[in-house]
Design an enzyme around this catalytic site. Structure first.
Site, PDB file in Angstrom:
ATOM      1  N   SER A 111      93.755  22.854  23.059  1.00 19.87           N
ATOM      2  CA  SER A 111      92.679  23.321  22.183  1.00 19.87           C
ATOM      3  C   SER A 111      91.346  22.779  22.668  1.00 19.87           C
ATOM      4  CB  SER A 111      92.998  22.915  20.739  1.00 19.87           C
ATOM      5  OG  SER A 111      92.217  23.621  19.817  1.00 19.87           O
ATOM      6  N   GLU A 248      99.781  32.283  17.377  1.00 17.99           N
ATOM      7  CA  GLU A 248      98.841  31.187  17.192  1.00 17.99           C
ATOM      8  C   GLU A 248      97.437  31.683  16.886  1.00 17.99           C
ATOM      9  OE1 GLU A 248      96.570  29.261  20.227  1.00 17.99           O
ATOM     10  OE2 GLU A 248      98.383  29.268  21.471  1.00 17.99           O
ATOM     11  N   HIS A 275      99.855  27.161  17.511  1.00 16.18           N
ATOM     12  CA  HIS A 275      98.826  26.480  18.279  1.00 16.18           C
ATOM     13  C   HIS A 275      99.367  25.199  18.912  1.00 16.18           C
ATOM     14  CE1 HIS A 275      94.721  26.015  19.474  1.00 16.18           C
ATOM     15  NE2 HIS A 275      94.514  24.913  18.768  1.00 16.18           N
TER      16      HIS A 275
END
Length: 301
Positions: A111, A248, A275
């Protein structure tokens, strides 16, 4: 290099918690998300790669403002101006690399960490053997469009309208609002429940997260709303793995675009993964990662 925990002192005087696991001559440095998240989903990475037949020294750390590392007083405007910037966190990666004494290594980021991987590969790519971008896009507008679509497809229309009203009035602590956020989290962030990443108490990092992201993964009110990196992707010259969960918050269409633009890229997806797909489906996630590292090491990428 010794395994276990080492506290390193940055040139700015603050301290970062680092931890090394595993053995071998291959080095993997792990960057967590958030920002303001922490290292925890990387704790078993060396063991997972070992199970895939790969000996790797895995280095992880909590970024400044996160969990076990120092947490500056961000009520001080001088600290916010100095540390809550893309440039600070990017250069922090390079300083950690130097202080750990590693070079020609693999860099993985989840991320927000995947954002830093993109930036690091452009600015400091001469130190890399390979880059792994885990669940991060290069254009934030496409992420925002996707998470809004996800929310509208998942929740009843009246709940979406309620959430938008809470966001308009900055009423993020509303219990009904947070219940809806949790529904979305369990569908697209932490699909494997109960999540081992949840804590009994807030252990810090919120100030950093709020400054860049906002209140939650489904709304961006901070600095990340201006993240645009597509024109820089052709400058990533090292072998690059793009890994995304199949269910996700990040749009797979954007991942495919990135794979087309980065000169030496491979895109893989994790079934049943959100995610945090390294937690949701670790067998597939780490098989993809081990295959990538093995192919680069053997000049088969």
């Amino acid at each position: 290099m010794k395994t276990g925990t080492t506290i390193i002192t940055l040139d700015n005087g603050y301290h970062l918690w680092t931890n090394t696991q595993g053995s071998g001559t291959i080095h993997l440095l792990c960057l967590h998300g958030g920002p303001g998240g922490n290292h925890e989903y990387w704790e078993d990475t060396a063991a997972q790669l070992k199970a895939q037949g790969l000996d790797v020294q895995v280095h992880m750390y909590d970024q400044l403002g996160s969990l076990y590392s120092d947490q500056p007083d961000y009520s001080d405007p001088a600290n916010r101006d100095q540390f809550l910037t893309y440039e600070y966190f990017l250069d922090e990666v390079e300083e950690v690399r130097q202080k750990l004494g590693i070079d020609q290594f693999y860099l993985i980021g989840q991320s927000w960490g995947g954002l830093l991987v993109q930036e690091y590969a452009v600015k400091y790519g001469e130190h890399l053997k390979g880059a792994i971008i885990s669940s991060m896009v290069d254009e934030i507008d496409e992420y925002v469009e996707h998470v809004n679509q996800v929310r509208e497809e998942t929740l009843p229309a009246e709940e979406v309208a309620f959430m938008k009203e809470c966001e308009r009035t900055n009423n993020y602590d509303n219990e009904r609002y947070q219940k809806n956020v949790q529904i979305l989290n369990e569908g697209f962030v932490d699909r494997k429940q109960p999540s081992k990443l949840y804590h009994l108490m807030d252990l810090g990092g919120t100030a950093t997260y709020n400054a860049f992201q906002g209140d939650n993964e489904f709304v961006i009110t901070g600095k990340l709303k201006d993240w645009h990196f597509r024109d820089q992707l052709p400058k990533i010259k090292v072998p690059t793995l793009l890994t995304f969960g199949e269910h996700e918050t990040m749009p797979l269409a954007t991942a495919r675009t990135m794979a087309d633009i980065i000169p030496h890229a491979r895109l893989v997806t994790t079934p049943d993964g959100g995610h945090h797909h390294m937690v949701d489906n670790p067998d597939v996630y780490y098989r993809h990662l081990a295959d990538f590292i093995r192919d680069v090491e053997n000049d088969h990428f």
